[in-house]
Design a protein around this motif. Structure first.
Motif, PDB file in Angstrom:
ATOM      1  N   LYS A  35       0.844  -1.195   0.000  1.00 44.31           N
ATOM      2  CA  LYS A  35       0.000   0.000   0.000  1.00 44.31           C
ATOM      3  C   LYS A  35       0.878   1.243   0.000  1.00 44.31           C
ATOM      4  O   LYS A  35       1.900   1.293   0.679  1.00 44.31           O
ATOM      5  CB  LYS A  35      -0.926  -0.002   1.216  1.00 44.31           C
ATOM      6  CG  LYS A  35      -2.009  -1.072   1.166  1.00 44.31           C
ATOM      7  CD  LYS A  35      -2.971  -0.924   2.334  1.00 44.31           C
ATOM      8  CE  LYS A  35      -4.016  -2.032   2.333  1.00 44.31           C
ATOM      9  NZ  LYS A  35      -4.854  -2.001   1.117  1.00 44.31           N
ATOM     10  N   HIS A  36       0.469   2.222  -0.795  1.00 39.12           N
ATOM     11  CA  HIS A  36       1.224   3.472  -0.874  1.00 39.12           C
ATOM     12  C   HIS A  36       0.227   4.616  -1.014  1.00 39.12           C
ATOM     13  O   HIS A  36      -0.757   4.514  -1.758  1.00 39.12           O
ATOM     14  CB  HIS A  36       2.193   3.444  -2.060  1.00 39.12           C
ATOM     15  CG  HIS A  36       3.199   4.546  -2.042  1.00 39.12           C
ATOM     16  ND1 HIS A  36       2.948   5.791  -2.578  1.00 39.12           N
ATOM     17  CD2 HIS A  36       4.461   4.595  -1.547  1.00 39.12           C
ATOM     18  CE1 HIS A  36       4.021   6.564  -2.414  1.00 39.12           C
ATOM     19  NE2 HIS A  36       4.961   5.853  -1.801  1.00 39.12           N
ATOM     20  N   GLU A  37       0.489   5.699  -0.309  1.00 38.50           N
ATOM     21  CA  GLU A  37      -0.480   6.796  -0.288  1.00 38.50           C
ATOM     22  C   GLU A  37      -0.602   7.511  -1.618  1.00 38.50           C
ATOM     23  O   GLU A  37      -1.537   8.292  -1.817  1.00 38.50           O
ATOM     24  CB  GLU A  37      -0.104   7.803   0.800  1.00 38.50           C
ATOM     25  CG  GLU A  37       1.275   8.427   0.634  1.00 38.50           C
ATOM     26  CD  GLU A  37       1.608   9.379   1.769  1.00 38.50           C
ATOM     27  OE1 GLU A  37       0.707   9.609   2.598  1.00 38.50           O
ATOM     28  OE2 GLU A  37       2.743   9.878   1.823  1.00 38.50           O
ATOM     29  N   PHE A  55       7.687   5.240  -6.821  1.00 35.38           N
ATOM     30  CA  PHE A  55       7.383   4.016  -6.073  1.00 35.38           C
ATOM     31  C   PHE A  55       7.162   2.844  -7.030  1.00 35.38           C
ATOM     32  O   PHE A  55       7.674   1.740  -6.794  1.00 35.38           O
ATOM     33  CB  PHE A  55       6.154   4.221  -5.197  1.00 35.38           C
ATOM     34  CG  PHE A  55       5.732   2.972  -4.473  1.00 35.38           C
ATOM     35  CD1 PHE A  55       6.471   2.490  -3.408  1.00 35.38           C
ATOM     36  CD2 PHE A  55       4.608   2.255  -4.874  1.00 35.38           C
ATOM     37  CE1 PHE A  55       6.104   1.332  -2.747  1.00 35.38           C
ATOM     38  CE2 PHE A  55       4.231   1.101  -4.228  1.00 35.38           C
ATOM     39  CZ  PHE A  55       4.981   0.639  -3.159  1.00 35.38           C
ATOM     40  N   LYS A  80      -3.350  10.665  -6.472  1.00 35.59           N
ATOM     41  CA  LYS A  80      -3.032   9.237  -6.462  1.00 35.59           C
ATOM     42  C   LYS A  80      -3.100   8.729  -7.893  1.00 35.59           C
ATOM     43  O   LYS A  80      -3.976   9.128  -8.661  1.00 35.59           O
ATOM     44  CB  LYS A  80      -4.011   8.450  -5.582  1.00 35.59           C
ATOM     45  CG  LYS A  80      -3.949   8.812  -4.109  1.00 35.59           C
ATOM     46  CD  LYS A  80      -4.750   7.831  -3.273  1.00 35.59           C
ATOM     47  CE  LYS A  80      -4.643   8.166  -1.788  1.00 35.59           C
ATOM     48  NZ  LYS A  80      -5.211   7.106  -0.932  1.00 35.59           N
TER      49      LYS A  80
END
Length: 724
Positions: free
Chosen positions: A501-503, A562, A587
């Motif tokens: 998970k990545h913001e 990322f 996002k």
């Protein structure tokens, strides 16, 4: 007493067998259960006639729990003469039977006082103490069977994902092999040739130096050699102490031993000095060559090529570890032997001489003085050149043989790499999607479609109020038109689900395959994701401030970085694929074209105006995302969604692509800050190697934001927004 409901599943129809365990004194329930558990899906009921469990009951239940860890439906049998329906316990009153089962670990604190599990619990044991609640056995059975299905789907999905990860990792290894092996072969050839030329240059230029070196060595060693010769004790020859002469044969042996003394000492001194002149070459070249050859040897499966590789290393040792040859004395020995033979011919005597100290010194001095330094130097360099040429020629021949072996192997590797990318990985990805979707629908049910939020080329996005504990959600419904789109969607799902998970990435909650989508026969994949406020396209139309836009640019770069850190290339960075939350933080979404570099087949994908020119060549890397960000940054800085004029003038997609390949890019607007414009130009450079790394882009953007959006940012923002 325990009763087993054994579900037998066949292709035609499910069957149910009821097995009643014998009396405890005859055979325990856990033994009976052990006979069936590996071949059936067991639903266990345990009837209890007393108010409490007996010691035998407790022991039996402990053994069942330890060996099988299966949920059990406990049923309290009414006593004879009691009412058909026993009165319920008070709301907070718990029976001793309940407490016993709680202590044994069959029930938990999320059970109600009647022994039924809470509605959100997984398949757990259940206690029924009222006759009218026997109907809960049906609910319990469904829970047990559903949990078995969930467990099976989970295990199956883990296997699919594990195998798929292995294939993807193998694709990385094969891609690296295809890229690195030819470079290693070329590097080996180039470095050996450089070494050969350097050594030949030494051999050609060192003759005069070697001559001076030999003269200097002889002069420095002369007195020491004469003294050692005078004091020399001969082997296997008896020299009379009274000075009597010895035979001619013994004289020749004495002369030979004096010769060997001079040869060995001179050879050691000359060899050490010659080695020093090439040592730095051996250290700088040979170590690297040997490491390169070892890597080539490891990647080659053919045993004959292993022998060739070993032979190459032997050639290197023979050609470049010259101290072995010179320490052995072969080169200088042959030259000195010729000189010594001439000395022997010049020595004349009427009768054999007496072997005295003076005689030995005289023989050694004559031998030293008769040596020709020029001839020795010339011979040494000539033989050195000959040895180098022979070794170099053998090395080149062996390298060609090694290269031929690798060529055939790499052809097979490339074929296998293609099969992994086109066949094996996509098929496994689809199986993984199906097993995970089965698991999700069993656990959380089918999501309900709300109002439409938007639609794209391959799917429709709906609102979904709640699913799987997440609310609200966005539901992307995709109906793959063919096998290729099925594979792409399955791989997209795998990559999204595999990512931590990545913001800065939209979170994927799960998936469900709807086999009756739209009330018809279509099969749709429903991807359930977190819901955001709007996309960047809509945000720019709403006239976001410059500070917010620059923060969005930073968020996008962070998200791309990322993805790249996880070995993935997005390949479709654009306004519609950047979503904004209520605070206008960005996002990245839609990983439909996202793949690891090793899985990319060179296909032309993406949105035309954001596509880097090298995409059309079929050979590209993650720098295509940097190019796409450069175009995106143009929109961010302009604050508008209108096409750049250079692209708007293009009559067709092909016209646009041709212009991009020729170097056409968006025009500079008068509102652009100089540093922003320079960053755009750097990102969309036509040469991928000249584009900046995102690790450089990110701090550059931060500096721009700090400079433009400081305390005086309000007038600047207003001016920019008004102009757009």
């Amino acid at each position: 007493m325990s009763v087993l409901l054994l579900v037998r599943v066949s292709r035609c129809r499910p069957e149910v067998d009821i097995v009643v365990a014998p009396c405890q004194g005859f055979q325990s329930a856990e033994v009976t259960l052990g006979e069936y558990v590996n071949h059936f899906l067991p639903v266990i009921t345990f009837a209890i006639s007393e108010a409490e469990l007996s010691t035998l009951d407790v022991n039996e239940l402990q053994e069942i729990k330890e060996k099988f860890s299966l949920p059990v439906f406990f049923f309290k049998v009414p006593n004879l003469g009691a009412e058909l329906i026993s009165p319920q316990n008070a709301e907070n009153e718990k029976s001793s039977l309940y407490r016993q089962l709680l202590d044994l670990g069959y029930l938990s604190t999320n059970h109600c006082s009647c022994g039924a599990p809470s509605s959100d619990a997984k398949a757990q044991s259940m206690l029924v103490e009222q006759s009218d609640k026997i109907r809960l056995l049906s609910t319990f059975s469904r829970q047990v069977l559903q949990q078995r299905l969930v467990d099976a789907a989970t295990v199956l999905n883990l296997v699919h994902c594990r195998c798929l990860d292995i294939f993807i990792n193998q694709a990385f290894d094969m891609q690296r092999d295809l890229q690195i092996t030819p470079k290693r072969l070329e590097y080996t050839r180039k470095k050996e040739n450089e070494l050969y030329e350097s050594l030949m240059l030494i051999a050609n230029r060192k003759q005069e130096e070697m001559k001076d070196m030999i003269i200097e060595t002889l002069n420095n060693m002369k007195e020491e050699l004469l003294e050692d010769a005078a004091n020399m004790e001969f082997k296997d020859i008896i020299v009379p102490e009274n000075g009597e002469p010895i035979s001619s044969r013994d004289v020749k042996c004495c002369i030979k031993q004096i010769q060997e003394l001079i040869i060995s000492r001179l050879n050691q001194a000359v060899a050490n000095k010659l080695i020093n002149s090439v040592d730095y070459l051996r250290e700088s070249f040979v170590g690297t060559l040997e490491r390169c050859l070892k890597s080539l040897e490891k990647s080659q499966q053919d045993v004959t090529v292993h022998i060739t590789s070993n032979y190459l290393k032997q050639i290197l040792n023979a050609a470049y570890n010259v101290e072995i040859t010179f320490h052995s004395g072969s080169t200088v020995s042959r030259m000195l032997w010729e000189q010594i033979k001439q000395i022997i011919q010049r020595i004349t005597w009427v009768s054999p001489p007496a072997i005295t100290t003076e005689w030995k010194r005289k023989v050694a001095q004559d031998a030293i003085e008769s040596l020709s330094a020029s001839r020795l130097a010339k011979s040494i360099c000539s033989q050195f050149r000959t040895r180098l040429y022979i070794s170099h020629d053998a090395f080149a021949a062996s390298l060609r043989q090694l290269e031929a072996g690798h060529s055939g192997r790499l052809e097979k590797t490339e074929d296998l790499w293609l099969k992994v990318r086109k066949d094996h990985a996509p098929r496994l990805a689809r199986l993984s999607l199906e097993s995970r979707s089965l698991q999700d629908v069993l656990l959380h049910g089918k999501p309900k479609l709300g109002r439409e939020l938007g639609r794209g080329q391959y799917g429709v996005v709906y609102l979904c109020n709640a699913w799987g504990g997440h609310f609200p959600c966005a539901l992307k419904s995709v109906v793959p038109p063919d096998e290729k789109h099925w594979n792409d969607l399955a791989l997209e799902f795998h990559y999204m689900r595999s990512l931590p998970k990545h913001e800065r990435l939209v979170d994927l909650h799960g998936s469900v395959i709807d086999y009756g989508y739209g009330g018809g026969s279509s099969i749709a994949v429903l991807l359930i994701m977190e819901q955001l406020h709007r996309d960047l396209y809509t945000g720019l139309k709403a006239e976001l401030t410059l500070e917010i836009r620059l923060q969005i640019a930073l968020d996008v770069v962070e998200g791309i970085r990322f993805l790249h850190s996880q070995g993935l290339v997005h390949r479709d960075i654009k306004l519609k694929n950047v979503l904004l939350d209520k605070n206008s933080r960005a996002k990245i979404t839609d990983l439909g074209f996202c793949k690891p570099e090793a899985m990319m087949s060179g296909s032309i994908v993406g949105t035309p105006i954001h596509m880097a020119p090298e995409l059309f060549t079929g050979k590209y890397d993650n720098s295509v995302d940097v190019y796409a960000f450069g175009i995106l940054f143009w929109y961010i800085c302009s604050g508008q969604v209108k096409l750049p004029e250079a692209f708007e003038r293009c009559a067709s997609k092909d016209h646009l692509w041709n212009n991009v390949r020729r170097g056409v890019r968006p025009e500079r607007l008068r509102i652009f800050d100089e540093e922003c414009w320079q960053l755009m130009e750097a990102c969309w450079d036509g040469d991928p190697s000249q584009r900046p790394l995102l690790g450089i882009v990110q701090p550059t953007l931060q500096n721009i934001m700090d400079r433009l959006c400081g305390s005086n940012s309000a007038p600047l923002n207003k001016g920019l927004d008004d102009s757009t």
